[in-house]
Design an enzyme around this catalytic site. Structure first.
Site, PDB file in Angstrom:
ATOM      1  N   GLU A  91      58.108  55.424  51.779  1.00 43.90           N
ATOM      2  CA  GLU A  91      58.151  53.994  51.465  1.00 43.90           C
ATOM      3  C   GLU A  91      59.320  53.301  52.153  1.00 43.90           C
ATOM      4  OE1 GLU A  91      58.147  53.149  47.227  1.00 43.90           O
ATOM      5  OE2 GLU A  91      57.016  55.001  46.895  1.00 43.90           O
ATOM      6  N   CYS A 104      65.053  48.387  53.701  1.00 39.33           N
ATOM      7  CA  CYS A 104      65.488  49.577  52.974  1.00 39.33           C
ATOM      8  C   CYS A 104      64.638  50.743  53.455  1.00 39.33           C
ATOM      9  CB  CYS A 104      65.298  49.343  51.473  1.00 39.33           C
ATOM     10  SG  CYS A 104      65.593  50.819  50.472  1.00 39.33           S
ATOM     11  N   GLY A 158      65.289  59.720  49.062  1.00 30.91           N
ATOM     12  CA  GLY A 158      66.082  60.727  49.754  1.00 30.91           C
ATOM     13  C   GLY A 158      67.574  60.532  49.616  1.00 30.91           C
ATOM     14  N   GLU A 159      68.305  61.603  49.887  1.00 33.80           N
ATOM     15  CA  GLU A 159      69.770  61.555  49.854  1.00 33.80           C
ATOM     16  C   GLU A 159      70.256  61.667  51.305  1.00 33.80           C
ATOM     17  OE1 GLU A 159      72.431  60.976  47.940  1.00 33.80           O
ATOM     18  OE2 GLU A 159      73.580  61.550  49.707  1.00 33.80           O
ATOM     19  N   SER A 213      76.501  55.817  44.326  1.00 29.36           N
ATOM     20  CA  SER A 213      75.738  55.637  43.091  1.00 29.36           C
ATOM     21  C   SER A 213      76.551  56.254  41.964  1.00 29.36           C
ATOM     22  CB  SER A 213      74.370  56.313  43.224  1.00 29.36           C
ATOM     23  OG  SER A 213      73.671  55.718  44.285  1.00 29.36           O
ATOM     24  N   HIS A 215      77.061  54.956  38.414  1.00 29.48           N
ATOM     25  CA  HIS A 215      76.221  54.901  37.212  1.00 29.48           C
ATOM     26  C   HIS A 215      76.886  55.302  35.891  1.00 29.48           C
ATOM     27  CE1 HIS A 215      73.188  53.892  40.038  1.00 29.48           C
ATOM     28  NE2 HIS A 215      72.794  55.101  40.340  1.00 29.48           N
ATOM     29  N   ASN A 289      65.373  50.245  36.647  1.00 28.81           N
ATOM     30  CA  ASN A 289      63.958  49.957  36.798  1.00 28.81           C
ATOM     31  C   ASN A 289      63.205  51.089  36.093  1.00 28.81           C
ATOM     32  OD1 ASN A 289      61.695  48.740  37.812  1.00 28.81           O
ATOM     33  ND2 ASN A 289      62.441  48.683  39.912  1.00 28.81           N
ATOM     34  N   CYS A 332      61.861  52.774  42.980  1.00 29.73           N
ATOM     35  CA  CYS A 332      61.781  53.548  44.210  1.00 29.73           C
ATOM     36  C   CYS A 332      60.903  54.772  44.028  1.00 29.73           C
ATOM     37  CB  CYS A 332      63.176  54.044  44.603  1.00 29.73           C
ATOM     38  SG  CYS A 332      64.491  52.996  44.039  1.00 29.73           S
TER      39      CYS A 332
HETATM   40  N1  SAH Z   1      70.210  59.189  47.242  1.00 27.82           N
HETATM   41  C1  SAH Z   1      70.955  58.009  47.524  1.00 27.82           C
HETATM   42  C2  SAH Z   1      70.135  56.849  48.077  1.00 27.82           C
HETATM   43  C3  SAH Z   1      68.773  56.590  47.493  1.00 27.82           C
HETATM   44  S1  SAH Z   1      68.713  55.919  45.874  1.00 27.82           S
HETATM   45  C4  SAH Z   1      71.745  57.580  46.305  1.00 27.82           C
HETATM   46  O1  SAH Z   1      71.658  58.245  45.277  1.00 27.82           O
HETATM   47  O2  SAH Z   1      72.515  56.631  46.383  1.00 27.82           O
HETATM   48  C5  SAH Z   1      69.244  54.257  46.033  1.00 27.82           C
HETATM   49  C6  SAH Z   1      69.795  53.671  44.764  1.00 27.82           C
HETATM   50  O3  SAH Z   1      68.756  53.385  43.809  1.00 27.82           O
HETATM   51  C7  SAH Z   1      70.771  54.588  44.056  1.00 27.82           C
HETATM   52  O4  SAH Z   1      71.874  53.869  43.577  1.00 27.82           O
HETATM   53  C8  SAH Z   1      69.930  55.101  42.894  1.00 27.82           C
HETATM   54  O5  SAH Z   1      70.739  55.606  41.884  1.00 27.82           O
HETATM   55  C9  SAH Z   1      69.142  53.873  42.542  1.00 27.82           C
HETATM   56  N2  SAH Z   1      67.944  54.096  41.729  1.00 27.82           N
HETATM   57  C10 SAH Z   1      67.047  55.096  41.793  1.00 27.82           C
HETATM   58  N3  SAH Z   1      66.081  54.943  40.866  1.00 27.82           N
HETATM   59  C11 SAH Z   1      66.383  53.816  40.202  1.00 27.82           C
HETATM   60  C12 SAH Z   1      65.782  53.132  39.117  1.00 27.82           C
HETATM   61  N4  SAH Z   1      64.677  53.597  38.520  1.00 27.82           N
HETATM   62  N5  SAH Z   1      66.373  52.000  38.689  1.00 27.82           N
HETATM   63  C13 SAH Z   1      67.485  51.518  39.298  1.00 27.82           C
HETATM   64  N6  SAH Z   1      68.097  52.122  40.304  1.00 27.82           N
HETATM   65  C14 SAH Z   1      67.563  53.264  40.755  1.00 27.82           C
END
Ligand code: SAH
Length: 343
Positions: A91, A104, A158-159, A213, A215, A289, A332
């Site tokens: 995606e 993105c 992905g990371e 990230s 959190h 989300n 995502c």
């Molecule tokens: N793996 C990397 C990049 C991809 S995720 C990372 O962890 O940063 C991109 C961002 O979206 C990250 O901050 C992740 O924590 C956040 N993310 C993933 N799923 C989410 C969701 N359901 N709601 C809000 N943010 C989310």
């Protein structure tokens, strides 16, 4: 076979020399691939037929197929599901902001980081994407919209630090003068907190924005949301971010997904402000989300604003991520899952 779209200009030059071609051909071919975004060697009209045939025999020209596009009626956000040559799908999202268009991209098929709130990781990692597969997400979107992309975030599935070399090469090619020439300052790499990756990136001499990230403000809580916290503690991750800022001069962004009752109390905001101020980081608040596989609830809009105000009172620059394309899909990784589940 040579994956020609994944080669930097230096690698391409070297390759052409090994097959007995002149050096200047590299510039021509690179421009066809990365500026004109062609999808067929036949379009390289300033090359001899002979050379085009040679390339066709020895190289693959990675081009994604568009499986679906959904466009938001609210804000014009477009969400793409792209097909890869091996049948996998990834995606990407195109967003219009007043400061320009942003894309993105995904960096892997699936993910092995296991964050509890994220749909991309539910089935683990399938494989890394090549640099060409990441690039062609952007090229396909420019071809489709006819619009120029000026900002890029590696925040799809992905990371990026788990596919480090391909991601770095992707950034180099995307920001190269003969390519789309997207400024490195307009490129953001988001990581869940892989410390060696952050340290390595700091040494690349590549002033991209680093997003962490975060959190949660404690390891204990972070472990509940993000398994990577078992491997790298905040005591290692936060100094790595600070080092990144000192080395590159680029302010780090802390992403903070607000989950109701988990990390959205005022005490959390106060702890967050201490960490953010220590690193001079900017905080990006994301109302989580919700995904159907887990029962995390998003903090309500008023509480999000109150959390933001609390941070600002402590002199932290905090923004709330605008929710784009709310009507076209959820979190995502959900589009890919939806496609697969319907097969
Ligand atoms: N793996 C990397 C990049 C991809 S995720 C990372 O962890 O940063 C991109 C961002 O979206 C990250 O901050 C992740 O924590 C956040 N993310 C993933 N799923 C989410 C969701 N359901 N709601 C809000 N943010 C989310």
């Amino acid at each position: 076979m040579i994956d020609i779209k994944s080669l930097t200009i230096d690698e391409l030059t070297e390759y052409l020399l090994t097959i007995g071609e002149k050096k200047f051909r590299a510039g021509q071919i690179y421009e066809w691939l990365h500026r004109r975004k062609i999808t067929d060697f036949e379009e390289m009209t300033n090359l001899s037929k002979d050379l085009r045939n040679k390339l066709k025999e020895n190289c693959i020209l990675t081009t994604l197929s568009t499986i679906t596009v959904q466009e938001s009626r609210l804000d014009g956000t477009r969400k793409y599901l792209f097909g890869l040559d091996d049948g996998n799908a990834v995606e990407s999202v195109f967003m219009r902001y007043h400061h320009g268009n942003s894309v993105c991209v995904s960096s892997q098929v699936g993910c092995r980081m296991g964050c509890k709130f994220c749909a991309s990781t539910l089935d683990g990692l399938e494989r890394n994407l090549t640099s060409a597969e990441i690039l062609d997400q952007v090229y396909s979107i420019e071809r489709d919209t006819g619009e120029r992309v000026s900002n890029l975030v590696i925040m799809g599935t992905g990371e990026p630090m788990d596919n480090y070399d391909n991601v770095i090469k992707f950034v180099k090619i995307l920001s190269s003068e003969n390519g789309l020439n997207i400024s490195r300052r307009n490129i953001t790499i988001s990581t869940c907190g892989i410390v060696p990756g952050i340290m390595k990136l700091a040494e690349e001499n590549m002033p991209v924005t680093l997003a962490l990230s975060l959190h949660s403000t404690t390891d204990e809580k972070r472990k509940l949301l993000m398994p990577i916290a078992y491997k790298y503690s905040l005591e290692e991750v936060i100094p790595a971010c600070k080092y990144y800022f000192e080395k590159t001069g680029r302010r780090v962004t802390f992403e903070y997904a607000l989950v109701e009752g988990v990390n959205d109390r005022f005490e959390d905001a106060d702890e967050l402000s201490v960490i953010a101020n220590a690193v001079e980081a900017h905080v990006n608040l994301i109302p989580v989300n919700p995904i159907k596989e887990r029962d995390f609830k998003s903090t309500g809009a008023n509480a999000v604003r109150a959390f933001q105000a609390r941070l600002e009172k402590k002199k932290v620059a905090a923004t709330v991520r605008r929710e784009m394309g709310r009507d076209i899909d959820g979190a995502c990784g959900q589009l890919r899952r939806k496609m697969r589940d319907s097969q």
